[in-house]
Each structure stands twice: as structure tokens, then as C-alpha cells.
Write an enzyme that holds these catalytic residues in place. Structure first.
Site, short mmCIF file in Angstrom:
data_model
loop_
_atom_site.label_atom_id
_atom_site.label_comp_id
_atom_site.label_asym_id
_atom_site.label_seq_id
_atom_site.Cartn_x
_atom_site.Cartn_y
_atom_site.Cartn_z
N LYS A 14 0.82 -1.22 0.00
CA LYS A 14 0.00 0.00 0.00
C LYS A 14 0.85 1.26 0.00
CE LYS A 14 -2.43 -0.67 3.53
NZ LYS A 14 -2.68 0.02 4.77
N ARG A 89 -11.12 2.02 8.63
CA ARG A 89 -10.87 0.64 9.02
C ARG A 89 -12.09 0.01 9.66
NH1 ARG A 89 -4.99 1.57 9.47
NH2 ARG A 89 -3.86 -0.33 9.94
N ARG A 128 10.89 -13.30 5.21
CA ARG A 128 11.71 -12.18 5.68
C ARG A 128 12.43 -12.56 6.98
NH1 ARG A 128 7.95 -7.04 5.76
NH2 ARG A 128 6.97 -7.76 3.87
N ARG A 134 15.89 -14.39 12.59
CA ARG A 134 15.35 -14.30 13.95
C ARG A 134 13.83 -14.16 13.92
NH1 ARG A 134 15.50 -8.30 15.10
NH2 ARG A 134 15.98 -7.50 13.05
N ARG A 145 -1.35 -7.28 13.46
CA ARG A 145 -1.98 -6.25 12.61
C ARG A 145 -2.64 -6.89 11.39
NH1 ARG A 145 2.75 -2.82 11.23
NH2 ARG A 145 1.32 -1.75 9.84
P1 AMP Z 1 -0.94 1.39 9.71
O1 AMP Z 1 0.38 2.02 9.54
O2 AMP Z 1 -1.98 1.96 8.77
O3 AMP Z 1 -0.90 -0.11 9.61
O4 AMP Z 1 -1.46 1.75 11.18
C1 AMP Z 1 -0.69 1.43 12.32
C2 AMP Z 1 -1.57 1.39 13.56
O5 AMP Z 1 -2.20 2.68 13.75
C3 AMP Z 1 -2.72 0.42 13.52
O6 AMP Z 1 -2.30 -0.90 13.91
C4 AMP Z 1 -3.68 1.03 14.53
O7 AMP Z 1 -3.24 0.81 15.86
C5 AMP Z 1 -3.53 2.52 14.25
N1 AMP Z 1 -4.45 2.98 13.18
C6 AMP Z 1 -4.11 3.48 11.96
N2 AMP Z 1 -5.19 3.82 11.25
C7 AMP Z 1 -6.26 3.53 12.03
C8 AMP Z 1 -7.68 3.63 11.85
N3 AMP Z 1 -8.21 4.09 10.70
N4 AMP Z 1 -8.47 3.26 12.88
C9 AMP Z 1 -7.95 2.79 14.03
N5 AMP Z 1 -6.65 2.65 14.26
C10 AMP Z 1 -5.79 3.00 13.28
#
Ligand code: AMP
Length: 190
Positions: A14, A89, A128, A134, A145
Site C-alpha cells: 500500500k 478501518r 523475511r 530471527r 496487525r
Molecule cells: P498502519 O500504519 O496503517 O498499519 O497503522 C498502524 C496502527 O495505527 C494500527 O495498527 C492502529 O493501531 C492505528 N491505526 C491506523 N489507522 C487507524 C484507523 N483508521 N483506525 C484505528 N486505528 C488506526
């Protein structure tokens, strides 16, 4: 204005594709993940609130996320459009975004889903790890995530499908091939 949402699990490319889209179409990039990380680095009040959640790969509550996003959109009044990356999300976030854009006579035009299946993503991470030799903590958080994406975030896709805005892009392959499939879609709007 042209407003795009880009969807896909962590590790689907992305970020790479967003950067190329921004360059070609001159859109403003809003990544809620990047914004949260910036708040954490700068140790703002918001940063302190969300630090633990990000560390655990847990979603930040909708109200906090929506407020932050709306402020960022309002701070960029003169752009030719936005690319929303990592937002929405949840269905509540998608609905809030629609309501908010409506107040500006704007809308989401297109939603691109970078399609990479769960097994493929986890395989990439395992590979990876093998290379780095590790099984580190970061990898287990990344898995968390990814689970969050496949358990929660995917439920937003039918919301956009019902509106006829969702386009699936094969996410496995060469970066340039994927990008040209993306531009073929965007070029129908711009
Ligand atoms: P990302 O870099 O988009 O994967 O986001 C990293 C982290 O930020 C996620 O694991 C969530 O903890 C938080 N986060 C980012 N965008 C959102 C969203 N739209 N709603 C809720 N949490 C978010």
C-alpha cells in the site's frame, strides 16, 4: 476533486503504491497510521493516548481517529484530492467519512483493494524472518496487525461494494504491473 481510498493488509504494498499514485496525480496523502506515529514521536497528548494501542497493533477508537482525520482534511483546503491510506478501518469510520465529505460537497470516488491473501502475506513475513535469521517481536506484532485486517477491516469492503465504488487489484506481482493496473482505474476518473 478526486478522492481515493486504498485498502490492503500490512505488507501488501500500500505504501509503495500510494507514493507512486501521489506523484502521478498530485493528491494529498492521508495515512492515519503515519499520523499516529508522528504524534507518538512528538509526544503530543494524542500520541500518549494511542502509544500502547499502536504498540499492540490494536485499533485506535473511532472517535479519536475520525477527529484526527477530519482536522487533517480541513488543514488541506486547496488540494486536488486525497488518498486515504489506512482509513477507514471500520464501517463507522466509513460512514463518518461520507458524512464529513458530504458537508464539503465531496465524496469518495474510488476504493482500490490491493488483493493479497492472508496465507501469502504471512508467507512473505516468514521468508523475511528466515533471511534475517530471527523470530523477532516485530514480526509477531505484524502478524497481529494482519489478523486485525482480516478480522475487522475487511468488513468495510462490502460497504463500498454496495456503492459500486470497490475495485479489486491483484496485489501479487511486479510493482510496475500493479501500478499500471491502478492507473488504468484512476484514469477513468481523472
Ligand atoms: P498502519 O500504519 O496503517 O498499519 O497503522 C498502524 C496502527 O495505527 C494500527 O495498527 C492502529 O493501531 C492505528 N491505526 C491506523 N489507522 C487507524 C484507523 N483508521 N483506525 C484505528 N486505528 C488506526
Amino acid at each position: 476533486m478526486f478522492n481515493l481510498v486504498i485498502f490492503g493488509p500490512p505488507g501488501a504494498g500500500k505504501g509503495t503504491q500510494s507514493a507512486k499514485i501521489i506523484e502521478k496525480y498530485n493528491l494529498a496523502h492521508i495515512s492515519t497510521g503515519d499520523m499516529f506515529r508522528m504524534h507518538i514521536t512528538q509526544e503530543t497528548e494524542l500520541g500518549k493516548k494511542v502509544k500502547e494501542l499502536l504498540a499492540e497493533g490494536i485499533l485506535v477508537p473511532d472517535s479519536i481517529t475520525i477527529n484526527m482525520l477530519e482536522e487533517e482534511v480541513n488543514a488541506n483546503p486547496d488540494v486536488s484530492g486525497f488518498i486515504f491510506d489506512g482509513f477507514p478501518r471500520t464501517v463507522a469510520q466509513a460512514e463518518a467519512l461520507d458524512e464529513f465529505l458530504k458537508t464539503k460537497n465531496e465524496k469518495i470516488d474510488l476504493v482500490l483493494q490491493l488483493d493479497v491473501n492472508e496465507d501469502e502475506i504471512k508467507k512473505r513475513i516468514a521468508e523475511r524472518q528466515k533471511v534475517s535469521g530471527r523470530a523477532d517481536d516485530d514480526a509477531s506484532k505484524l502478524i497481529k496487525r494482519i489478523d486485525e485486517y482480516f478480522q475487522k477491516t475487511v468488513h468495510v469492503l462490502p460497504y463500498y461494494q454496495e456503492q459500486g465504488k470497490l475495485v479489486k487489484i491483484e496485489g501479487i506481482g511486479e510493482i510496475e504491473t500493479i501500478f499500471s493496473n491502478i492507473t488504468a482505474e484512476i484514469d477513468q476518473y481523472i
